[in-house]
Design a protein around this motif. Structure first.
Motif, short mmCIF file in Angstrom:
data_model
loop_
_atom_site.label_atom_id
_atom_site.label_comp_id
_atom_site.label_asym_id
_atom_site.label_seq_id
_atom_site.Cartn_x
_atom_site.Cartn_y
_atom_site.Cartn_z
N VAL A 175 0.84 -1.20 0.00
CA VAL A 175 0.00 0.00 0.00
C VAL A 175 0.88 1.25 0.00
O VAL A 175 0.66 2.19 -0.78
CB VAL A 175 -0.95 0.01 1.22
CG1 VAL A 175 -1.61 1.39 1.37
CG2 VAL A 175 -2.01 -1.06 1.08
N ALA A 176 1.87 1.28 0.88
CA ALA A 176 2.76 2.43 0.97
C ALA A 176 3.53 2.64 -0.32
O ALA A 176 3.68 3.77 -0.80
CB ALA A 176 3.72 2.26 2.14
N GLN A 177 4.02 1.54 -0.91
CA GLN A 177 4.77 1.64 -2.16
C GLN A 177 3.87 2.15 -3.29
O GLN A 177 4.29 2.97 -4.11
CB GLN A 177 5.34 0.27 -2.53
CG GLN A 177 6.45 -0.21 -1.61
CD GLN A 177 7.73 0.58 -1.81
OE1 GLN A 177 7.97 1.57 -1.12
NE2 GLN A 177 8.55 0.16 -2.76
N ARG A 178 2.65 1.65 -3.33
CA ARG A 178 1.73 2.04 -4.40
C ARG A 178 1.39 3.53 -4.31
O ARG A 178 1.25 4.20 -5.34
CB ARG A 178 0.46 1.20 -4.31
CG ARG A 178 -0.55 1.48 -5.42
CD ARG A 178 -1.58 0.38 -5.53
NE ARG A 178 -2.38 0.24 -4.31
CZ ARG A 178 -2.28 -0.79 -3.47
NH1 ARG A 178 -1.40 -1.75 -3.69
NH2 ARG A 178 -3.04 -0.86 -2.40
N LEU A 179 1.27 4.06 -3.09
CA LEU A 179 0.90 5.46 -2.91
C LEU A 179 2.12 6.37 -2.82
O LEU A 179 1.98 7.59 -2.79
CB LEU A 179 0.04 5.61 -1.65
CG LEU A 179 -1.28 4.85 -1.65
CD1 LEU A 179 -2.05 5.13 -0.36
CD2 LEU A 179 -2.13 5.20 -2.86
N GLY A 180 3.31 5.79 -2.72
CA GLY A 180 4.52 6.60 -2.64
C GLY A 180 4.67 7.35 -1.34
O GLY A 180 5.16 8.49 -1.31
N VAL A 181 4.27 6.72 -0.22
CA VAL A 181 4.37 7.39 1.07
C VAL A 181 5.42 6.69 1.93
O VAL A 181 5.72 5.51 1.73
CB VAL A 181 3.01 7.38 1.81
CG1 VAL A 181 1.97 8.10 0.99
CG2 VAL A 181 2.56 5.97 2.16
N ALA A 182 5.98 7.43 2.87
CA ALA A 182 6.94 6.85 3.80
C ALA A 182 6.25 5.82 4.68
O ALA A 182 5.08 5.97 5.03
CB ALA A 182 7.55 7.95 4.67
N HIS A 183 6.96 4.76 5.03
CA HIS A 183 6.36 3.74 5.88
C HIS A 183 7.41 3.17 6.82
O HIS A 183 8.62 3.21 6.56
CB HIS A 183 5.72 2.63 5.05
CG HIS A 183 6.63 1.94 4.10
ND1 HIS A 183 7.13 0.68 4.31
CD2 HIS A 183 7.14 2.34 2.90
CE1 HIS A 183 7.90 0.33 3.30
NE2 HIS A 183 7.93 1.32 2.43
N LEU A 184 6.90 2.65 7.95
CA LEU A 184 7.78 2.22 9.02
C LEU A 184 7.09 1.15 9.86
O LEU A 184 5.88 1.20 10.08
CB LEU A 184 8.12 3.42 9.92
CG LEU A 184 8.89 3.17 11.22
CD1 LEU A 184 10.32 2.76 10.90
CD2 LEU A 184 8.87 4.42 12.08
N ILE A 185 7.87 0.18 10.31
CA ILE A 185 7.40 -0.81 11.28
C ILE A 185 7.90 -0.37 12.66
O ILE A 185 9.09 -0.12 12.84
CB ILE A 185 7.93 -2.22 10.96
CG1 ILE A 185 7.42 -2.69 9.58
CG2 ILE A 185 7.52 -3.22 12.04
CD1 ILE A 185 8.07 -3.98 9.10
#
Length: 331
Positions: free
Chosen positions: A239-249
């Protein structure tokens, strides 16, 4: 969208003027007063418009964390995630209304120059807030990670208030999917009822869909769930990759002895939305799929029992995300 919400019953007889000046804090709790009664068009509004007035006023008075908590609590109670698409619009609208009132008040007969200056500054502050609501957003996606009782809700709650994210809780959405109130007990057996593999897969798909809706609306999102399976984490990475947003676990690291004690106390109190007991914890510890090396690259660790650990995490997140980075957030 406005028409659709009216048809679905979200336009109701509301307070209409629910800013902080119309709320009294009494011994029995906060009480709203002075609702609009003289104008049907002013009081029959979208529920999210009523809430946006209070949130905007909290932010104007320097309490953005309380405004963020307010929105997340509303969504948790109602499941009205569609309303977030109108959140910035209604907050800007309410800010402009207050700015306009400040200008009206400047023309009060007999008002001295100092009073006029104060009202002009009030106008400018509300106008600036309204303009900020129209700025280009920078959403990001955080997912919590850890077995039951490790403090994911504590850490995610702090992130909501200190960074302004919207939280989605798996324990709440699981029950909503099955028509249960958030405090209701399902009495499901381990791997049965609400917790079958099929039900869990459907839950994470719902969480991903909700996250995508909120991210597309420009809001940062934190998902309060265990994420013990690689496939669950991959779903949100995609989802994050598709929308181009930063993501973190965000991995919650808590000693097992403390986790078991907390789970026992939580079960005895019977007030938490989570139904996970020690049998669930044992099953999670035995079946969890550990983070891969590629995932560890964008995993940050927090010790929820230590407030200073959460504060440090929030400071690091704020610093990195303020740089307008995209993709995985590196440690």
């Amino acid at each position: 969208l406005l028409d659709a919400r009216r048809r679905r019953g979200h336009v109701r007889e509301c307070h209409g003027d629910a800013h902080l000046g119309n709320i009294a804090l009494l011994p029995e709790g906060p009480v709203l007063f002075d609702c609009i009664e003289f104008n049907e068009e002013f009081k029959w509004i979208d529920t999210i418009s009523d809430l946006a007035f209070l949130a905007m006023d909290l932010e104007h008075r320097g309490h953005p964390g309380l405004a963020a908590r307010l929105l997340s609590r509303y969504l948790e109670q109602t499941g009205d995630f569609e309303a977030v698409l109108l959140w910035d619009f209604y907050r800007a609208y309410r800010a402009v209304v207050r700015a306009k009132i400040a200008l009206f008040q400047r023309n009060t007969p007999g008002l001295d120059a100092a009073g006029q200056d104060r009202l002009l500054e009030t106008y400018r502050s509300y106008a600036a807030l309204a303009e900020r609501y129209t700025s280009i957003p920078q959403p990001y996606l955080l997912i919590m990670h850890g077995v039951s009782g490790t403090g994911k809700s504590t850490a995610s709650g702090a992130i909501v208030e200190k960074l302004g994210a919207i939280r989605i809780r798996s324990d709440v959405e699981r029950k909503r999917m099955h028509g249960l109130e958030r405090q209701a007990r399902s009495d499901s057996e381990l791997d049965g009822g609400l917790y079958t593999p099929e039900a869990s897969a459907a839950l994470y798909r719902r969480l991903a869909n909700l996250a995508e809706t909120l991210l597309r609306a420009g809001h940062p999102v934190v998902i309060d769930a265990a994420f013990l399976k690689r496939a669950q984490r991959t779903l949100f990475h995609d989802v994050a990759q598709r929308l181009g947003v930063a993501h973190l676990i965000v991995h919650c690291n808590t000693e097992e002895s403390f986790v078991r004690e907390w789970i026992r106390r939580r079960a005895a109190a019977g007030t938490d939305v989570s139904e996970a007991g020690e049998s669930v914890l044992d099953a999670q510890l035995a079946s969890q799929e550990k983070l891969g090396e590629d995932e560890i690259m964008y995993t940050w660790e927090v010790a929820p029992l230590l407030p200073e650990s959460i504060d440090a995490l929030v400071i690091r997140l704020h610093h990195v995300l303020a740089q307008d980075r995209r993709g995985p957030v590196q440690p």
